[in-house]
Write an enzyme that holds these catalytic residues in place. Structure first.
Site, mmCIF file in Angstrom:
data_model
loop_
_atom_site.group_PDB
_atom_site.id
_atom_site.type_symbol
_atom_site.label_atom_id
_atom_site.label_comp_id
_atom_site.label_asym_id
_atom_site.label_seq_id
_atom_site.Cartn_x
_atom_site.Cartn_y
_atom_site.Cartn_z
ATOM 1 N N THR A 95 34.068 23.469 71.756
ATOM 2 C CA THR A 95 32.838 24.244 71.561
ATOM 3 C C THR A 95 31.653 23.310 71.776
ATOM 4 O O THR A 95 31.426 22.395 70.980
ATOM 5 C CB THR A 95 32.778 24.840 70.142
ATOM 6 O OG1 THR A 95 33.955 25.612 69.921
ATOM 7 C CG2 THR A 95 31.550 25.713 69.981
ATOM 8 N N LYS A 170 30.756 31.610 72.967
ATOM 9 C CA LYS A 170 31.393 30.977 71.794
ATOM 10 C C LYS A 170 30.370 30.767 70.670
ATOM 11 O O LYS A 170 30.667 30.945 69.492
ATOM 12 C CB LYS A 170 32.039 29.654 72.227
ATOM 13 C CG LYS A 170 32.623 28.833 71.111
ATOM 14 C CD LYS A 170 33.762 29.508 70.383
ATOM 15 C CE LYS A 170 34.205 28.684 69.182
ATOM 16 N NZ LYS A 170 35.119 29.401 68.311
ATOM 17 N N LYS A 238 28.096 22.230 63.236
ATOM 18 C CA LYS A 238 27.721 21.865 64.609
ATOM 19 C C LYS A 238 27.453 23.121 65.444
ATOM 20 O O LYS A 238 26.462 23.201 66.171
ATOM 21 C CB LYS A 238 28.882 21.036 65.201
ATOM 22 C CG LYS A 238 28.801 20.671 66.650
ATOM 23 C CD LYS A 238 29.785 21.401 67.552
ATOM 24 C CE LYS A 238 31.219 21.469 67.141
ATOM 25 N NZ LYS A 238 32.106 22.195 68.023
HETATM 26 P P1 NAP Z 1 39.380 18.128 65.067
HETATM 27 O O1 NAP Z 1 40.650 18.359 64.352
HETATM 28 O O2 NAP Z 1 38.227 17.495 64.355
HETATM 29 O O3 NAP Z 1 39.706 17.280 66.398
HETATM 30 C C1 NAP Z 1 38.685 16.720 67.172
HETATM 31 C C2 NAP Z 1 39.293 15.907 68.314
HETATM 32 O O4 NAP Z 1 38.218 15.277 69.028
HETATM 33 C C3 NAP Z 1 40.213 14.781 67.846
HETATM 34 O O5 NAP Z 1 41.236 14.613 68.801
HETATM 35 C C4 NAP Z 1 39.279 13.572 67.848
HETATM 36 O O6 NAP Z 1 39.943 12.341 68.027
HETATM 37 C C5 NAP Z 1 38.450 13.869 69.082
HETATM 38 N N1 NAP Z 1 37.172 13.150 69.079
HETATM 39 C C6 NAP Z 1 36.152 13.288 68.212
HETATM 40 N N2 NAP Z 1 35.124 12.473 68.549
HETATM 41 C C7 NAP Z 1 35.539 11.795 69.664
HETATM 42 C C8 NAP Z 1 34.917 10.832 70.501
HETATM 43 N N3 NAP Z 1 33.674 10.392 70.269
HETATM 44 N N4 NAP Z 1 35.622 10.370 71.560
HETATM 45 C C9 NAP Z 1 36.871 10.816 71.809
HETATM 46 N N5 NAP Z 1 37.514 11.742 71.058
HETATM 47 C C10 NAP Z 1 36.840 12.225 69.995
HETATM 48 O O7 NAP Z 1 38.780 19.495 65.660
HETATM 49 P P2 NAP Z 1 39.537 20.879 65.981
HETATM 50 O O8 NAP Z 1 39.542 21.727 64.774
HETATM 51 O O9 NAP Z 1 40.789 20.602 66.725
HETATM 52 O O10 NAP Z 1 38.453 21.543 66.970
HETATM 53 C C11 NAP Z 1 38.290 21.077 68.296
HETATM 54 C C12 NAP Z 1 37.144 21.871 68.956
HETATM 55 O O11 NAP Z 1 37.468 23.249 68.956
HETATM 56 C C13 NAP Z 1 35.788 21.756 68.224
HETATM 57 O O12 NAP Z 1 34.765 21.813 69.172
HETATM 58 C C14 NAP Z 1 35.767 22.988 67.340
HETATM 59 O O13 NAP Z 1 34.440 23.388 67.051
HETATM 60 C C15 NAP Z 1 36.511 23.991 68.224
HETATM 61 N N6 NAP Z 1 37.258 25.044 67.545
HETATM 62 C C16 NAP Z 1 37.974 24.809 66.392
HETATM 63 C C17 NAP Z 1 38.683 25.838 65.791
HETATM 64 C C18 NAP Z 1 39.461 25.653 64.513
HETATM 65 O O14 NAP Z 1 39.750 26.654 63.864
HETATM 66 N N7 NAP Z 1 39.826 24.445 64.112
HETATM 67 C C19 NAP Z 1 38.675 27.123 66.355
HETATM 68 C C20 NAP Z 1 37.974 27.324 67.541
HETATM 69 C C21 NAP Z 1 37.274 26.285 68.129
HETATM 70 P P3 NAP Z 1 40.392 11.418 66.775
HETATM 71 O O15 NAP Z 1 41.779 11.859 66.426
HETATM 72 O O16 NAP Z 1 40.316 10.064 67.323
HETATM 73 O O17 NAP Z 1 39.384 11.658 65.678
#
Ligand code: NAP
Length: 295
Positions: A95, A170, A238
């Site tokens: 997102t 989104k 965010k």
């Molecule tokens: P998450 O668990 O916080 O995972 C974030 C990922 O991004 C991790 O692999 C993290 O790596 C990586 N990352 C963060 N900062 C980075 C950087 N500077 N350089 C390289 N890698 C980096 O998030 P998530 O829940 O999977 O969500 C992922 C995306 O989908 C977000 O944009 C969120 O808003 C969206 N989303 C989430 C959901 C939900 O229900 N969870 C639903 C729809 C959409 P590390 O392991 O190294 O920290």
């Protein structure tokens, strides 16, 4: 098809697993080491850098955190796009703002790489089950060609328009969710303070016109005081903030977004970033459960 999948967080780990189980040849990369072990046991390869993951891939996907993380991984020297061969495709599912999607699309085009923004809705359980809803920006023909890659992760794919349109949709989606849930949290505490039982409140709301999987999911988390993140508060904060910026760019007066932005910022200041966004209710001083689990 050779697929590179970058970002193995809550969502990416489960989405990449769907692709592996669908029989795709998947190379994964994650910033923090150790997140790929389970996927490697299922047959994934692990790359040492974004560029290495991209080398030889027909399609690369990113599921990272926010605009800054996607730009850091995809753009610049040693980045993902530089590693892709001309004729390959890149799909960002994070997102981000529509402007970020357009920037990625332009960088991809300069390399001769097709680009789609394909953010998702549906949380951790939907990612695990391959039942996400995808909203896609980019050329219709590119989406048509790449549908087989997206299909194992999704129950529905909606084409919204050119690059950036998926990301805008989104933000519309998450702003609507955040607003509805913030009003629900406030109403829940109002009822509780007035002496209604928590189960009674949920029974009525979840049986009435507001009934939805989201209401049931967040209501259940509150009843159990279980704020283990399905969708972390920092990411919802965010998204609301990105929506506020988008509205400002359009000179749209949007007071509800502003208020939500303030509430989520306050929750972040109180250290709730890593909890589920249902923890926004804690701003009202939600009573903890007693030792025996009763209220
Ligand atoms: P998450 O668990 O916080 O995972 C974030 C990922 O991004 C991790 O692999 C993290 O790596 C990586 N990352 C963060 N900062 C980075 C950087 N500077 N350089 C390289 N890698 C980096 O998030 P998530 O829940 O999977 O969500 C992922 C995306 O989908 C977000 O944009 C969120 O808003 C969206 N989303 C989430 C959901 C939900 O229900 N969870 C639903 C729809 C959409 P590390 O392991 O190294 O920290």
């Amino acid at each position: 098809m050779k697929i590179a999948f970058l970002g193995l967080g809550i969502m990416g780990s489960r989405m990449s697993e769907r692709l592996i189980r669908a029989g795709e040849e998947v190379t994964v990369w994650n910033r923090t080491a150790g997140k790929a072990e389970g996927l490697k046991r299922l047959g994934a390869k692990e790359a040492a850098s974004p560029k290495e993951a991209a080398a030889g891939a027909d399609v690369a996907l990113t599921m990272l955190a926010d605009p800054a993380s996607v730009e850091a991984v995809a753009l610049g020297r040693e980045g993902l796009i530089e590693g892709l061969k001309p004729g390959a495709a890149y799909i960002d599912m994070t997102t981000v703002s529509p402007a970020t999607s357009r920037k990625l699309g332009e960088a991809a085009a300069r390399r001769g790489v097709a680009f789609l923004d394909a953010p998702v809705t549906g949380s951790k359980p939907a990612a695990a089950a391959g039942e996400l809803l995808l909203m896609v920006g980019g050329e219709a023909a590119t989406l048509q060609r790449l549908r087989p890659v997206l299909q194992p992760m999704s129950k529905k794919i909606v084409h919204m328009g050119p690059v950036g349109a998926g990301s805008l949709m989104k933000l519309v989606n998450n702003l609507s969710m955040a607003g509805a849930m913030a009003a629900f949290f406030e109403g829940f505490v109002l009822g509780r303070r007035g002496g209604l039982s928590e189960e009674g409140i949920m029974e009525v709301l979840a049986s009435g016109a507001l009934s939805s999987p989201l209401l049931r999911l967040k209501g259940d988390a509150i009843l159990k005081r279980d704020f283990e993140p399905l969708f972390s508060l920092k990411h919802m904060a965010k998204d609301v903030h990105l929506a506020v910026e988008e509205a400002a760019g359009m000179k749209l007066e949007a007071p509800i977004m502003q208020l939500l932005d303030e509430r989520f910022t306050e929750a972040q200041k109180r250290g709730l970033n890593e909890e589920d966004y249902a923890a926004l209710i804690k701003l009202y001083g939600l009573d903890p459960l007693k030792g025996d689990g009763s209220r």
